[in-house]
Design a protein around this motif. Structure first.
Motif, PDB file in Angstrom:
ATOM      1  N   THR A  20     -12.590 -91.075   5.980  1.00  0.00           N
ATOM      2  CA  THR A  20     -13.886 -91.410   6.583  1.00  0.00           C
ATOM      3  C   THR A  20     -13.872 -91.139   8.089  1.00  0.00           C
ATOM      4  O   THR A  20     -14.870 -90.678   8.651  1.00  0.00           O
ATOM      5  N   VAL A  23     -14.265 -87.364   8.512  1.00  0.00           N
ATOM      6  CA  VAL A  23     -15.650 -86.949   8.265  1.00  0.00           C
ATOM      7  C   VAL A  23     -16.521 -87.266   9.476  1.00  0.00           C
ATOM      8  O   VAL A  23     -17.354 -86.456   9.893  1.00  0.00           O
ATOM      9  N   ARG A  24     -16.337 -88.418  10.069  1.00  0.00           N
ATOM     10  CA  ARG A  24     -17.119 -88.781  11.263  1.00  0.00           C
ATOM     11  C   ARG A  24     -16.822 -87.851  12.438  1.00  0.00           C
ATOM     12  O   ARG A  24     -17.722 -87.445  13.167  1.00  0.00           O
ATOM     13  N   ILE A  26     -15.699 -84.722  12.299  1.00  0.00           N
ATOM     14  CA  ILE A  26     -16.274 -83.406  12.008  1.00  0.00           C
ATOM     15  C   ILE A  26     -17.783 -83.433  12.189  1.00  0.00           C
ATOM     16  O   ILE A  26     -18.370 -82.504  12.758  1.00  0.00           O
ATOM     17  N   HIS A  27     -18.431 -84.490  11.741  1.00  0.00           N
ATOM     18  CA  HIS A  27     -19.882 -84.609  11.901  1.00  0.00           C
ATOM     19  C   HIS A  27     -20.271 -84.615  13.381  1.00  0.00           C
ATOM     20  O   HIS A  27     -21.203 -83.922  13.795  1.00  0.00           O
ATOM     21  N   THR A  28     -19.567 -85.391  14.166  1.00  0.00           N
ATOM     22  CA  THR A  28     -19.859 -85.461  15.598  1.00  0.00           C
ATOM     23  C   THR A  28     -19.605 -84.122  16.275  1.00  0.00           C
ATOM     24  O   THR A  28     -20.401 -83.682  17.114  1.00  0.00           O
ATOM     25  N   LEU A  30     -19.658 -81.057  14.915  1.00  0.00           N
ATOM     26  CA  LEU A  30     -20.685 -80.089  14.521  1.00  0.00           C
ATOM     27  C   LEU A  30     -22.019 -80.404  15.177  1.00  0.00           C
ATOM     28  O   LEU A  30     -22.741 -79.499  15.607  1.00  0.00           O
ATOM     29  N   SER A  31     -22.356 -81.668  15.267  1.00  0.00           N
ATOM     30  CA  SER A  31     -23.605 -82.063  15.910  1.00  0.00           C
ATOM     31  C   SER A  31     -23.617 -81.646  17.379  1.00  0.00           C
ATOM     32  O   SER A  31     -24.608 -81.099  17.876  1.00  0.00           O
TER      33      SER A  31
END
Length: 77
Positions: A20, A23-24, A26-28, A30-31
């Motif tokens: 988790t 994932v956070r 990678i999300h940050t 990419l954003s």
């Protein structure tokens, strides 16, 4: 409870936490990358600013900051 079962449960919980977190991250990432790309594209389309010109200004800003910090330390001496 057998030791193996406790170890398995602990490993699963730890793996879930790491997953988790990953994932956070990678999300940050990419954003942020998409936001920077949108800003650069907007500057290029709206104002005709070339990405290399933008990079030169960013480097110049870094030089200004470095000079300011050096001057700050010179005053304290």
């Amino acid at each position: 409870m057998p030791t193996e079962l406790i170890t398995l449960v602990a490993a699963l919980v730890l793996a879930w936490l790491v997953f988790t977190w990953l994932v956070r991250v990678i999300h940050t990432t990419l954003s942020t990358a998409l936001t920077v790309a949108a800003i650069v594209l907007g500057l290029q389309l709206l104002f005709g600013i070339d990405p290399s010109a933008l990079w030169d200004e960013i480097q110049g800003f870094g030089d200004v900051l470095l000079e300011g910090v050096e001057n700050l330390f010179r005053r304290e001496s």
